[in-house]
Write a protein that holds these residues in place. Structure first.
Motif, PDB file in Angstrom:
ATOM      1  N   TYR A 553       0.761  -1.245   0.039  1.00  0.00           N
ATOM      2  CA  TYR A 553      -0.054   0.020  -0.029  1.00  0.00           C
ATOM      3  C   TYR A 553       0.897   1.356  -0.011  1.00  0.00           C
ATOM      4  CZ  TYR A 553      -3.992  -3.018   0.850  1.00  0.00           C
ATOM      5  OH  TYR A 553      -4.841  -3.915   0.771  1.00  0.00           O
ATOM      6  N   MET A 580     -10.163  -1.670  -2.611  1.00  0.00           N
ATOM      7  CA  MET A 580     -10.303  -0.709  -3.726  1.00  0.00           C
ATOM      8  C   MET A 580     -11.488  -0.039  -3.788  1.00  0.00           C
ATOM      9  SD  MET A 580     -11.159  -4.153  -4.797  1.00  0.00           S
ATOM     10  CE  MET A 580      -9.446  -4.627  -5.002  1.00  0.00           C
ATOM     11  N   TYR A 581     -12.587  -0.583  -3.224  1.00  0.00           N
ATOM     12  CA  TYR A 581     -14.031  -0.138  -3.398  1.00  0.00           C
ATOM     13  C   TYR A 581     -14.149   1.442  -2.337  1.00  0.00           C
ATOM     14  CZ  TYR A 581     -14.829  -3.950  -6.384  1.00  0.00           C
ATOM     15  OH  TYR A 581     -14.657  -4.927  -7.088  1.00  0.00           O
ATOM     16  N   PHE A 583     -11.993   3.688  -2.460  1.00  0.00           N
ATOM     17  CA  PHE A 583     -11.529   4.763  -3.090  1.00  0.00           C
ATOM     18  C   PHE A 583     -12.290   5.304  -4.197  1.00  0.00           C
ATOM     19  CE2 PHE A 583      -8.020   2.384  -1.180  1.00  0.00           C
ATOM     20  CZ  PHE A 583      -7.187   3.630  -0.592  1.00  0.00           C
ATOM     21  N   SER A 585     -12.452   7.997  -7.955  1.00  0.00           N
ATOM     22  CA  SER A 585     -12.054   7.998  -9.235  1.00  0.00           C
ATOM     23  C   SER A 585     -10.641   8.698  -9.148  1.00  0.00           C
ATOM     24  CB  SER A 585     -12.851   8.311 -10.376  1.00  0.00           C
ATOM     25  OG  SER A 585     -13.292   9.716 -10.216  1.00  0.00           O
ATOM     26  N   GLY A 587      -8.557   8.555  -6.610  1.00  0.00           N
ATOM     27  CA  GLY A 587      -7.561   7.911  -5.617  1.00  0.00           C
ATOM     28  C   GLY A 587      -7.648   8.289  -4.351  1.00  0.00           C
ATOM     29  N   ASN A 628      -1.746   0.611  -5.876  1.00  0.00           N
ATOM     30  CA  ASN A 628      -2.559   1.844  -6.669  1.00  0.00           C
ATOM     31  C   ASN A 628      -2.967   1.239  -7.888  1.00  0.00           C
ATOM     32  OD1 ASN A 628      -3.180   4.310  -7.014  1.00  0.00           O
ATOM     33  ND2 ASN A 628      -1.384   4.542  -8.551  1.00  0.00           N
ATOM     34  N   ILE A 631      -6.943   0.215  -8.047  1.00  0.00           N
ATOM     35  CA  ILE A 631      -7.788   1.333  -7.877  1.00  0.00           C
ATOM     36  C   ILE A 631      -8.153   1.892  -9.081  1.00  0.00           C
ATOM     37  CG2 ILE A 631      -8.401   3.629  -6.795  1.00  0.00           C
ATOM     38  CD1 ILE A 631      -6.242   2.820  -4.730  1.00  0.00           C
ATOM     39  N   LYS A 632      -9.228   2.057  -9.599  1.00  0.00           N
ATOM     40  CA  LYS A 632      -9.662   2.617 -10.960  1.00  0.00           C
ATOM     41  C   LYS A 632      -9.802   4.096 -10.720  1.00  0.00           C
ATOM     42  CE  LYS A 632     -12.447  -1.280 -12.502  1.00  0.00           C
ATOM     43  NZ  LYS A 632     -13.942  -1.821 -12.551  1.00  0.00           N
ATOM     44  N   THR A 633      -8.893   4.983 -11.400  1.00  0.00           N
ATOM     45  CA  THR A 633      -8.539   6.214 -11.372  1.00  0.00           C
ATOM     46  C   THR A 633      -8.760   6.940 -12.731  1.00  0.00           C
ATOM     47  OG1 THR A 633      -6.499   6.106 -11.470  1.00  0.00           O
ATOM     48  CG2 THR A 633      -7.290   6.215  -9.409  1.00  0.00           C
TER      49      THR A 633
END
Length: 651
Positions: A553, A580-581, A583, A585, A587, A628, A631-633
């Motif tokens: 992380y 991840m949920y 975070f 878009s 981040g 990272n 995570i969907k950004t």
């Protein structure tokens, strides 16, 4: 003038003449009355149950005997429900005069009952009890009277002389079929004997029932066993509920059914040998109970139903006294009490059902113990639950471990998680693993955060938190499902290090017993338990232990973690693979995740675990490690290009 004695004699004579006249009248007109009754039943079946009922031939034999041929019941637009070729019965005449039907003799031959469920529906739906709008009159059911009435009526319908031949029960539940063919059953001079052929989609067997049956004195002692070699398999449940079960024999004894001072007493015993059951929710293997016996004393009162504490249950060498009751005199109260008298620890281990405690195979113990459980749940006051568990031991100790060697926690060992029955990569728990982190090299903030979320009293309890158990039981009862577990860090450690993650009764029972042994035999120190816990628990997809997690992380070592980073790691322990949920878009943590951290921080502040100075200069967390990529950004274009510049480069 007639004397008083003469008058009484005359009245008796008149009554006897009338009685004879009534009998003669009934004898003369009885066939007409019988045919009228059949017509009335047929009309009722058609109007109330949308079914056709018919009897091809019916007539009296003697005063109270009736013989019927070709009795048929067919629901309209459904499969035949009942058919019998020949039925003969004889009713007790004297009981009939008092309004009580008591069957003395029954003969039946060549018939069947079939229960069918298909795409069109069920052929027995019309005969199921229908829900009715009832008005609460405030009157409570008198359980003693109700059960005694039901038992009396049922036993009166059991003849003392019975001969049944070639009768079949067929069940077809959307193709899941079972047929029980009663080849022969007879009850003569209180001796019962029968032969049954069982056929399903998966097996064929021949069963037998033998023993003593005396319905008038409310006593029986019968045995149920397989005529063929092998165990009796329970039909239908294997296909319908995925429950596979079998046994060598069952014995059922009823010695007394008696109403005394407004209370109904039902006494007797039942035994079962080599009972085997298999279901994914129970255990991954067959569970086998070699010998079990239950000497029961059921009590029914005006306001309660109970299994009296004089009852005794025996499971192999383990004996205990159960008390179970439901009482609605004021509130609806459920009570369970269990008392295991003093016994040898080794006898207890040897009595554990095979397949239910696989990690105890080979375990040996010395010493003795006794145990008491007191549980009470008030449905009207669900939070006022009573849960009191006491174990008294004398020189109790484990002399040899089974498959679960708890001593391994004190040294280096290989840990491999099992997820959905898939063995994960090996993790070395020890200094040779560069990611292994001793307890003193872990940020104090993380230790404090995790203890606050998972087990605040870890260093003071002995594996279990009674209040957490109470709350867990109360919530599970309210929600009618296992929605809360009340696990301590000790329980999580045992589950991770020795057991699978399968949600079975076996796994939970093993967890409870192993935690008790671990915590009450001083096998491992609390500090060592916590250190191993931090180094093996899952903290993300394929991320095990705090050494891997801090790098995954934040690209840091565990001793460099900030307070906010520790709060985040503590909050994702229940569902680390879904981190991840939390975070958005951009981040950043979503509002619900930020609020969780604030809530945890406030609890720690109130308890004095952290002080205001600890929260100064704390920055929002920034995920910089491999996490990272999960995570969907959204990538924003921040370069502004002047249109004139574009023109300068145009040709």
């Amino acid at each position: 003038m007639r004397t008083k004695k003469q008058k009484i004699f005359l009245i008796a004579k008149i009554i006897s003449v009338l009685f004879v006249f009534i009998i003669i009248a009934l004898f003369v007109f009885r066939d007409a009355l019988l045919q009228k009754t059949i017509v009335q039943i047929s009309h009722k079946m058609e109007s109330d149950y949308d079914s056709n009922f018919s009897i091809r031939k019916a007539h009296f034999e003697g005063i109270t005997g009736v013989e019927m041929e070709d009795v048929l019941l067919v629901p309209k637009k459904a499969d035949t429900l009942f058919r019998i070729e020949t039925l003969k019965t004889k009713i007790n005449f004297w009981h009939l005069l008092t309004g009580t039907i008591q069957i003395e003799k029954l003969e039946a031959k060549n018939g069947f009952v079939q229960l069918v469920k298909n795409k069109k529906g069920r052929n027995f739906d019309a005969f199921l009890p229908k829900k009715k709008d009832t008005v609460d009159t405030g009157e409570k059911t008198n359980y003693a009277r109700l059960v005694y009435k039901i038992l009396n009526r049922t036993l009166n319908l059991v003849p003392t002389d019975m001969h049944l031949e070639n009768l079949t029960l067929r069940m077809d539940d959307m193709g899941k079929k079972a047929t029980l063919s009663l080849k022969k059953l007879q009850l003569v001079d209180k001796q019962l004997e029968s032969t049954i052929r069982v056929q399903t989609n998966t097996f064929i067997q021949n069963w037998s029932i033998k023993g003593f049956a005396d319905p008038r004195n409310k006593q029986t002692d019968i045995r149920f066993f397989n005529v063929d070699t092998g165990k009796i398999k329970v039909p239908y449940f294997d296909e319908r509920f995925n429950i596979k079960s079998s046994f060598d024999s069952i014995r059922l004894n009823v010695s007394k059914i008696d109403m005394d001072s407004g209370e109904l007493h039902v006494d007797g015993f039942t035994t079962i040998t080599n009972f085997t059951i298999n279901h994914p929710k129970i255990a991954s293997k067959d569970v086998v109970i070699k010998n079990a016996r239950f000497d029961y004393q059921f009590l029914f009162g005006e306001n309660f139903i109970a299994i009296d504490s004089n009852s005794t249950a025996q499971l192999n060498a383990l004996k205990f006294k159960p008390y179970v009751s439901y009482n609605n005199e004021t509130d609806k109260i459920y009570t369970l009490k269990i008392a295991i008298p003093k016994m040898k620890a080794q006898d207890f281990i040897s009595s554990l059902p095979e397949g239910l405690f696989t990690h105890f195979y080979g375990m040996e113990a010395a010493g003795t113990f006794d145990y008491k459980l007191d549980f009470m749940f008030n449905k009207n006051k669900p939070n006022a639950i009573v849960f009191d568990s006491k174990l008294n031991k004398e020189n109790l100790k484990i002399t040899k471990y089974g498959e679960a060697n708890l001593n391994k926690l004190n040294g280096e060992f290989i840990y491999r998680a099992i997820i959905k029955n898939v063995l994960q990569r090996p993790i070395l728990v020890g200094q040779a693993n560069p990611n292994y982190t001793p307890l003193n090299a872990i940020s104090p903030y993380l230790r404090k955060s995790v203890l606050t979320t998972e087990d605040p009293s870890f260093f003071s309890h002995k594996g279990f938190i009674t209040e957490a158990f109470r709350q867990s039981i109360a919530k599970n009862i309210r929600t009618k499902k296992f929605s809360r577990g009340g696990s301590t860090i000790s329980m999580q450690l045992i589950k991770n290090a020795f057991l699978t993650r399968e949600k079975t009764l076996s796994r939970k029972l093993e967890e409870i017993l192993l935690v008790y042994i671990l915590e009450n035999n001083r096998i491992v120190s609390k500090e060592r338990m916590l250190e191993v816990y931090f180094n093996i628990i899952e903290w993300g997809p394929n991320v095990y232990g705090i050494g891997e997690a801090s790098q995954f992380y934040f690209e840091k070592s565990p001793d460099q973690l900030t307070l906010n980073e520790c709060l985040f790691l503590a909050n994702i322990i229940p569902s680390p693979r879904n981190f991840m949920y939390q975070f958005n878009s951009e981040g950043n943590l979503k509002s619900f995740a930020v609020n969780k951290e604030k809530y945890l921080k406030n609890i720690m502040m109130r308890r004095g675990i952290i002080i205001p100075d600890d929260t100064i200069n704390q920055m929002p967390i920034y995920v910089s490690g491999r996490a990272n990529s999960f995570i969907k950004t959204e990538i924003k274009d921040t370069i502004q290009i002047d249109s004139t510049s574009i023109e300068e480069f145009s040709f």
